[in-house]
Design a protein around this motif. Structure first.
Motif, PDB file in Angstrom:
ATOM      1  N   LYS A  24      38.009  52.540  42.534  1.00 27.88           N
ATOM      2  CA  LYS A  24      36.810  52.984  43.257  1.00 27.88           C
ATOM      3  C   LYS A  24      37.217  53.586  44.586  1.00 27.88           C
ATOM      4  CE  LYS A  24      32.213  51.424  44.682  1.00 27.88           C
ATOM      5  NZ  LYS A  24      32.229  52.048  46.005  1.00 27.88           N
ATOM      6  N   TRP A  31      34.161  56.352  40.458  1.00 27.16           N
ATOM      7  CA  TRP A  31      35.403  55.723  40.041  1.00 27.16           C
ATOM      8  C   TRP A  31      36.280  56.794  39.389  1.00 27.16           C
ATOM      9  CZ3 TRP A  31      36.565  50.271  39.978  1.00 27.16           C
ATOM     10  CH2 TRP A  31      35.556  49.472  40.527  1.00 27.16           C
ATOM     11  N   ALA A  85      31.071  43.400  37.695  1.00 32.30           N
ATOM     12  CA  ALA A  85      31.575  44.632  38.303  1.00 32.30           C
ATOM     13  C   ALA A  85      30.672  45.833  38.013  1.00 32.30           C
ATOM     14  CB  ALA A  85      32.994  44.913  37.802  1.00 32.30           C
ATOM     15  N   LYS A  86      30.106  45.919  36.808  1.00 33.26           N
ATOM     16  CA  LYS A  86      29.244  47.053  36.480  1.00 33.26           C
ATOM     17  C   LYS A  86      27.954  47.027  37.293  1.00 33.26           C
ATOM     18  CE  LYS A  86      28.802  48.417  32.252  1.00 33.26           C
ATOM     19  NZ  LYS A  86      28.519  48.455  30.798  1.00 33.26           N
ATOM     20  N   HIS A  97      29.082  47.055  41.462  1.00 34.48           N
ATOM     21  CA  HIS A  97      29.842  48.188  42.002  1.00 34.48           C
ATOM     22  C   HIS A  97      29.766  49.436  41.128  1.00 34.48           C
ATOM     23  CE1 HIS A  97      31.642  45.529  44.996  1.00 34.48           C
ATOM     24  NE2 HIS A  97      31.918  44.671  44.033  1.00 34.48           N
ATOM     25  N   ALA A 157      30.993  49.848  38.119  1.00 34.03           N
ATOM     26  CA  ALA A 157      32.276  50.054  37.461  1.00 34.03           C
ATOM     27  C   ALA A 157      32.075  50.491  36.012  1.00 34.03           C
ATOM     28  CB  ALA A 157      33.097  48.761  37.518  1.00 34.03           C
ATOM     29  N   GLY A 182      36.602  43.886  35.985  1.00 38.68           N
ATOM     30  CA  GLY A 182      37.028  44.292  37.315  1.00 38.68           C
ATOM     31  C   GLY A 182      37.862  43.236  38.019  1.00 38.68           C
ATOM     32  N   CYS A 191      40.273  42.907  42.073  1.00 44.52           N
ATOM     33  CA  CYS A 191      40.496  43.573  43.350  1.00 44.52           C
ATOM     34  C   CYS A 191      41.626  42.896  44.107  1.00 44.52           C
ATOM     35  CB  CYS A 191      39.218  43.591  44.195  1.00 44.52           C
ATOM     36  SG  CYS A 191      38.728  41.966  44.806  1.00 44.52           S
ATOM     37  N   LEU A 213      39.204  47.910  45.009  1.00 41.71           N
ATOM     38  CA  LEU A 213      38.531  47.631  43.744  1.00 41.71           C
ATOM     39  C   LEU A 213      39.195  48.379  42.593  1.00 41.71           C
ATOM     40  CD1 LEU A 213      34.837  47.780  44.983  1.00 41.71           C
ATOM     41  CD2 LEU A 213      36.051  45.749  44.192  1.00 41.71           C
ATOM     42  N   CYS A 242      39.532  48.394  37.991  1.00 43.67           N
ATOM     43  CA  CYS A 242      38.799  48.041  36.778  1.00 43.67           C
ATOM     44  C   CYS A 242      39.641  48.403  35.558  1.00 43.67           C
ATOM     45  CB  CYS A 242      37.452  48.782  36.740  1.00 43.67           C
ATOM     46  SG  CYS A 242      36.464  48.457  35.280  1.00 43.67           S
ATOM     47  N   ARG A 278      43.216  43.430  32.013  1.00 45.30           N
ATOM     48  CA  ARG A 278      42.932  42.801  33.307  1.00 45.30           C
ATOM     49  C   ARG A 278      43.760  41.532  33.493  1.00 45.30           C
ATOM     50  NH1 ARG A 278      37.004  40.648  35.177  1.00 45.30           N
ATOM     51  NH2 ARG A 278      37.226  39.374  33.276  1.00 45.30           N
TER      52      ARG A 278
END
Length: 528
Positions: A239, A246, A289-290, A293, A295, A300, A302, A316, A318, A325
């Motif tokens: 981001k 993004w 996260a969606k 932010h 995403a 996500g 960070c 941030l 994703c 992840r």
């Protein structure tokens, strides 16, 4: 024209960045085997004078130094505390031995109930977990974990067992909503047991010193050994600072820090832009996260500076799936803490070997048969197992008979009692939605065999088994089967029947059947 990621990294390229670990700081070389790694002794309590208070006539208190008479309150578990507990935890449990440097902290449970405890200022996360395990009479399977939850940023992370809790609290702002959570995390050290489940082949490589080749069994050692340089690489969404958009870049994680390439997948120093190192930063999981932010996915995470407390301090990122992840977060933890994580992993097992909890009398227990006129010792293990199973079924029938209140229970009444037997089981969570079940399993560790049993939301008469396998959560419907007035439960289209859900769970804990894996760990909830 080269794409750049303005605002989420500091200026400079790889050539301009000095290697953080060039001097060997923060790394331990010569990693050989688990049995040869020395463990650090627990840190002693600071040089604070012990204060003890004894009751005297006239309800007065007499304060003395170290030579005073000990507290009249007896210690119910002297051997347990003296042999297995950290001295800091010993001070928390006994009211007569408080350190002068103590602080009050509040710890929350998953249902947001909290409990305040007074602890020494240099207590670690492992000590607090052991304290709550003892106070709540939990089974200590070394999976209890302390989490740092920052509500206003929507992020949380696992506080490592060796970390000082007061240092974590010192980084919180005065007007921020930050909490400590106490719950299970079975995946905390699972990467030491099954590294290939956490590090796919296409996401890691080794430095040219080993010609890019590494034995899978030695994968974790490359992270702990300073002579090798493991590298994690792959595409992530990032981001842009002060923007809602993004962009997807190729990222590289090395001992010196996290970088992204501004030219495709090039790893040339002139194309790698530095983002962050982990000497003064921590990696967090981003919640929702969606929604929060915008995403592309909900996977996500960070990187946040230990001194930063605002959203502007977050880098941030994703991933496209949970496995990606998990790979990045695990690699960042290993590169930041290294050998300390391995010591956290083996320390409880070494304590168990040094001071086993089972007594001599428990080791000498034998199976007995009292069904005949004379009692006898059951020496055959198979016979002892069959007797134990029959005893359990007999206890279940007696429970139904006792609950019925009079005579032999009718078939319909017995079925109703069998339906109610599971309500008191720790693995049954009642009316729980699919999303909530996935959230709880994710919080307590995405490892094979994590499960929850719950009521079905779409069909009130059925149940659902939510099971984790290969870091994915699958849901299996348990259907009641009526056979001439008798109620059974089946998970495989009436191929295998069970009289109640307890029997079903016990069967699939021993047999995989139609499931992708056996049931191993149930998600537990406790009240502080």
């Amino acid at each position: 024209m080269n794409n750049t990621l303005d605002g989420i990294h500091t200026s400079g390229s790889l050539e301009e960045k000095a290697e953080i670990y060039q001097s060997g700081k923060g790394n331990v070389s010569g990693f050989t085997s688990p049995t040869l790694i020395p463990l650090r002794a627990p840190l002693p309590t600071p040089n604070a004078q012990k204060i003890r208070t004894t009751l005297c006539k006239g309800n007065r208190s007499n304060t003395k130094g170290e030579d005073s008479i000990s507290s009249p309150v007896p210690n119910p578990f002297p051997e347990l505390i003296a042999s297995t507990l950290n001295p800091l935890l010993y001070e928390c449990l006994l009211p007569s031995t408080k350190s002068s440097a103590t602080q009050l902290i509040k710890v929350y449970n998953e249902d947001n109930t909290s409990r305040a405890v007074e602890v020494p200022s240099d207590i670690t996360a492992r000590d607090i977990c052991q304290l709550f395990v003892l106070k709540n009479h939990c089974i200590d399977d070394h999976s209890w974990t302390l989490f740092e939850h920052i509500s206003h940023l929507g992020i949380e992370r696992t506080i490592e067992d060796h970390e000082s809790v007061m240092e974590v609290l010192s980084g919180w702002g005065m007007d921020t909503d930050c909490r400590l959570y106490f719950r299970k995390n079975y995946a905390k050290y699972e990467f030491f047991r099954k590294p290939l489940d956490f590090f796919p082949d296409h996401m890691f490589s080794i430095s040219s010193e080993t010609n890019g080749m590494v034995d899978h069994s030695q994968l974790i050692q490359t992270f702990l050994n300073s002579s090798t340089c493991p590298e994690i690489h792959g595409h992530l969404h990032a981001k842009e600072q002060s923007r809602k958009s993004w962009k997807k870049f190729y990222f590289v994680l090395r001992r010196s820090g996290l970088y992204f390439s501004n030219k495709g997948t090039s790893k040339e120093p002139r194309h790698l832009q530095f983002i962050a190192d982990f000497s003064d930063s921590d990696v967090y999981t981003v919640l929702s996260a969606k929604k929060r932010h915008g995403a592309p996915t909900d996977y996500g995470f960070c990187v946040k500076s230990t001194k930063g407390s605002s959203g502007r301090d977050l880098k941030l990122l994703c991933a496209d799936d949970e496995q990606t992840r998990t790979c990045w977060i695990t690699a960042m933890r290993l590169l930041k803490y290294g050998m300390e994580l391995y010591q956290n992993f083996i320390q409880p097992h070494q304590k168990q070997k040094a001071s086993p909890m089972r007594s001599i009398s428990e080791n000498s227990l034998v199976a007995m048969d009292f069904s005949g006129q004379k009692s006898r010792v059951i020496e055959n293990p198979s016979e002892a197992m069959s007797v134990a199973v029959e005893e359990g079924l007999s206890w279940r029938r007696k429970s139904c008979h006792r609950l019925s209140g009079h005579g032999s229970p009718s078939t319909s009444h017995s079925s109703l009692l069998n339906m109610a037997l599971h309500l008191g089981q720790p693995w049954f969570h009642g009316k729980l939605s699919r999303e909530e079940a996935q959230r709880i399993i994710t919080q307590q560790g995405l490892i094979d065999g994590m499960f929850i049993l719950r009521d079905s939301q779409s069909n009130p008469k059925t149940f659902v088994l939510s099971l984790c396998h290969m870091q994915k959560i699958k849901h299996f419907q348990i259907i009641p089967v009526d056979d001439d007035g008798e109620l059974f439960y089946s998970l495989d289209d009436d191929q295998t029947r069970f009289t109640d859900l307890i029997q079903l769970v016990e069967f699939y804990q021993l047999n995989r059947g139609v499931l992708p894996c056996k049931l191993k760990h149930h998600c537990a909830r406790i009240a502080l």
